[in-house]
Design a protein around this motif. Structure first.
Motif, short mmCIF file in Angstrom:
data_model
loop_
_atom_site.label_atom_id
_atom_site.label_comp_id
_atom_site.label_asym_id
_atom_site.label_seq_id
_atom_site.Cartn_x
_atom_site.Cartn_y
_atom_site.Cartn_z
N ARG A 89 0.83 -1.22 0.00
CA ARG A 89 0.00 0.00 0.00
C ARG A 89 0.86 1.27 0.00
O ARG A 89 0.54 2.25 0.64
CB ARG A 89 -0.95 -0.01 1.19
CG ARG A 89 -1.90 -1.19 1.21
CD ARG A 89 -2.83 -1.15 2.39
NE ARG A 89 -3.76 -0.04 2.27
CZ ARG A 89 -4.68 0.23 3.21
NH1 ARG A 89 -4.75 -0.49 4.30
NH2 ARG A 89 -5.50 1.25 3.04
N THR A 99 -0.95 4.21 -1.73
CA THR A 99 -1.88 4.88 -0.81
C THR A 99 -1.15 5.89 0.05
O THR A 99 -1.61 7.03 0.24
CB THR A 99 -2.58 3.84 0.08
OG1 THR A 99 -3.30 2.90 -0.74
CG2 THR A 99 -3.54 4.52 1.04
N GLN A 100 0.01 5.49 0.57
CA GLN A 100 0.79 6.41 1.40
C GLN A 100 1.25 7.61 0.59
O GLN A 100 1.22 8.76 1.09
CB GLN A 100 1.99 5.70 2.02
CG GLN A 100 2.86 6.65 2.85
CD GLN A 100 4.02 5.95 3.52
OE1 GLN A 100 3.87 5.31 4.53
NE2 GLN A 100 5.20 6.07 2.92
N LEU A 126 -1.63 9.98 0.17
CA LEU A 126 -1.95 10.65 1.42
C LEU A 126 -0.89 11.69 1.78
O LEU A 126 -1.22 12.77 2.31
CB LEU A 126 -2.08 9.62 2.55
CG LEU A 126 -3.30 8.70 2.48
CD1 LEU A 126 -3.24 7.63 3.57
CD2 LEU A 126 -4.59 9.51 2.59
N THR A 182 -0.86 5.27 6.87
CA THR A 182 -1.49 6.50 7.35
C THR A 182 -0.67 7.23 8.41
O THR A 182 -0.94 8.41 8.68
CB THR A 182 -2.88 6.18 7.95
OG1 THR A 182 -2.72 5.30 9.08
CG2 THR A 182 -3.77 5.52 6.92
#
Length: 459
Positions: A12, A15-16, A19, A74
């Motif tokens: 992922r 995704t990081q 973000l 996250t």
């Protein structure tokens, strides 16, 4: 015969990256809005801030992809977003002082420098600390380091007293709060110590009022921790730091043993010193008075900082005055102790709650790593570091909103201060490493007697 099945976890990293880009975009936009709100023009250094934030985010992304590819995606974006929001609010305070008081301060510029240093140390943790279990080898070294750091402000000529508390040291004109680094050292020590003595400390002793107390012979560790906390309270007159260290040990002791009695004992042991501080220490007694009745005629001038903070919160309303449109310069220490007031005035109740949700998510991801990790040391360390963040947020925000009396702790990643910011970035690096260990694919025994859960491994 145990059957071994490999579970596939997704890194992922995309995704990081998304973000992180979102966090940088929000932070740079907030910084631009400060200039537009205060002076109706973009800040002259907006380009440098944007490029610098982007470079930091890219380096963090590369470090995680290289050394911790399965880390929680996250944690770092939350840290970057909180840090960038803090810089924007501090910049608003600097500009308000320059506009309304003709006082030139450059706290936001210094905070950017500390941010870069903190991010570099976070990357260093990820690169150098390949396995968190390596820290357990040096349990007692971290204990000694934590004790030395905690007692350094008491050294004559080195310690510096401010606002009634002696928690700073001054070297070559630069100040540093060693307790911020000591909390990391003690968290590592507590995790290493408690995981090796978990079974002994979990044994039940006498039963009092329906609660199984520990055996009398097991009270040694908590008495030592209590003694250190009392030394900080008496000699450094700092109730907040004392509460943080003793609370850290008690909570980690509870996590290690799963015995509620330790929490009860910790609360009972800390109550008399708190009463002593409230009755015998003038600045603690003043904070208690300002907590109970700050707006009365006899206390109004004495509690000026608390009252100014309350007025700032009220001025923010639901949606806030807007970044760069508030008057945070009216509140003393608005960039450090009362930065939450400054944030709430300009971003309103909505922004204040959004920041609290970010902290809540950060603590939740820390506890998620603690649950998912496969060794007791990592579980205790992740849980302890998550608790430190949660306790600081509760104490600071609770003090500003008069839920509890004010203390001397700082709001992680938001408040101005090099020692706090740098040490919290180190904590972020450790949490990323722990989350990588928790989420990394590994062969698990699903049949037979091999341990499969953190609780079983710890046992």
């Amino acid at each position: 015969m145990a059957t071994i099945v490999s579970y596939t976890a997704r890194p992922r990293r995309v995704t990081q990256a998304l973000l992180l880009a979102f966090a940088v975009g929000v932070g740079v936009t907030a910084y631009a809005l400060v200039g537009l709100g205060r002076f109706e023009e973009l800040p002259p250094d907006l380009m440098q801030v944007g490029i610098g934030a982007a470079v930091v985010a890219v380096l963090l992304q590369i470090a995680v992809m290289w050394r911790a590819p399965y880390a929680d995606p996250t944690i770092l974006p939350i840290v970057v977003l909180l840090n960038m929001i803090g810089i924007a609010v501090i910049a608003s305070i600097d500009s308000a002082k320059a506009l309304y008081t003709s006082t030139a301060t450059h706290v936001a510029d210094r905070q950017m420098i500390w941010t870069v240093l903190g991010a570099v140390l976070c990357i260093a943790v990820l690169v150098l600390l390949r396995d968190h279990r390596w820290l357990r080898r040096y349990t007692w070294i971290f204990a000694s380091l934590g004790a030395v750091l905690l007692l350094m402000p008491l050294v004559p000529g080195l310690g510096d007293e401010r606002n009634g508390s002696r928690i700073w040291i001054s070297i070559a004109g630069n100040s540093f709060q060693p307790a911020e680094l000591a909390k990391i050292a003690f968290a590592i020590f507590f995790a290493g110590y408690l995981v090796s003595r978990r079974d002994t400390l979990a044994l039940a002793g006498p039963k009092v009022l329906g609660i199984h107390l520990p055996r009398w012979s097991d009270f040694g560790p908590i008495l030592v921790a209590w003694g250190f906390a009392m030394a900080v309270l008496v000699f450094q007159t700092d109730l907040g730091t004392s509460l943080m260290f003793f609370g850290l040990f008690v909570v980690m002791l509870y996590v290690a043993t799963d015995r509620l009695s330790w929490l009860v004992i910790g609360a009972v042991m800390f109550l008399p010193p708190a009463v002593f501080a409230a009755t015998q220490m003038s600045h603690v007694r003043r904070r208690l008075t300002c907590w109970l009745d700050p707006l009365s005629r006899e206390n109004f001038d004495t509690c000026g900082q608390v009252n100014a903070g309350l007025f700032g919160l009220a001025n923010g309303g639901i949606t806030g005055a807007g970044l760069g449109d508030g008057r945070p310069n009216v509140v003393p220490h608005a960039e450090s102790d009362f930065i939450y007031t400054s944030l709430a005035e300009e971003l309103g109740l909505v922004g204040a709650f959004a920041v609290l949700l970010l902290y809540l998510l950060l603590v939740q991801r820390s506890l998620r790593a603690a649950v998912g990790i496969s060794d007791g040391f990592g579980t205790l360390l992740a849980g302890g570091l998550g608790f430190v963040i949660a306790l600081q947020v509760f104490v600071v925000v609770g003090g500003i909103t008069r839920v509890i009396p004010l203390t001397g702790l700082t709001l992680p990643f938001l408040a101005a201060g090099g020692s706090s910011l740098v040490c919290n970035w180190i904590i972020a690096g450790i949490l990323v490493r722990l989350s990588d260990a928790a989420r990394r694919p590994a062969a698990r025994h699903i049949a037979g007697t091999s341990p499969t859960t953190p609780a079983e491994v710890m046992a």
